[in-house]
Write a protein that holds these residues in place. Structure first.
Motif: not given
Ligand code: ZN
Length: 115
Positions: A11, A14, A9, A98
């Protein structure tokens, strides 16, 4: 063919990006091998906005725009790439949260590719 697909995702966890809060651009900077390079949040390497269905792949094997079907995920389009995504049997699947990315985790799936 069977490939190893991981979920991601936008974020930092990640992507390994560190967010910088300098207005107005708010770029994020890579903390890994591309350290110091800015990357816009949620924008793919091909310039499109990342969304469900966005797939990151090794562009040498799957050029941007390649459409594929991933069981359990659905149809995806190659629009992004990633430093860890190397070779013909690695894919990263974009998830909006996430939680969803974690839920997918890492799977070996048989995909169908339209070149
Ligand atoms: Zn994440």
């Amino acid at each position: 063919m069977t490939i190893e697909a991981t979920g991601y995702c936008p974020c930092g966890q990640c992507c390994g990006w560190e967010r910088s809060w300098i207005p107005p651009f708010r770029p994020i900077f890579s903390s890994g091998s591309l350290k110091g390079k800015a990357k816009k949040v949620g924008i793919t390497a091909s310039g499109t906005k990342a969304r469900k269905g966005t797939v990151a792949a090794d562009a040498r094997f799957y050029p941007f725009g390649t459409v594929m079907y991933v069981p359990g995920y659905g149809y995806g389009r190659v629009e992004d790439r990633g430093g860890a995504i190397q070779g013909p049997v690695r894919l990263d699947l974009f998830f909006e949260t996430h939680q969803q990315a974690l839920q997918w985790g890492r799977k070996n799936v048989r995909i169908k590719v339209w070149h």
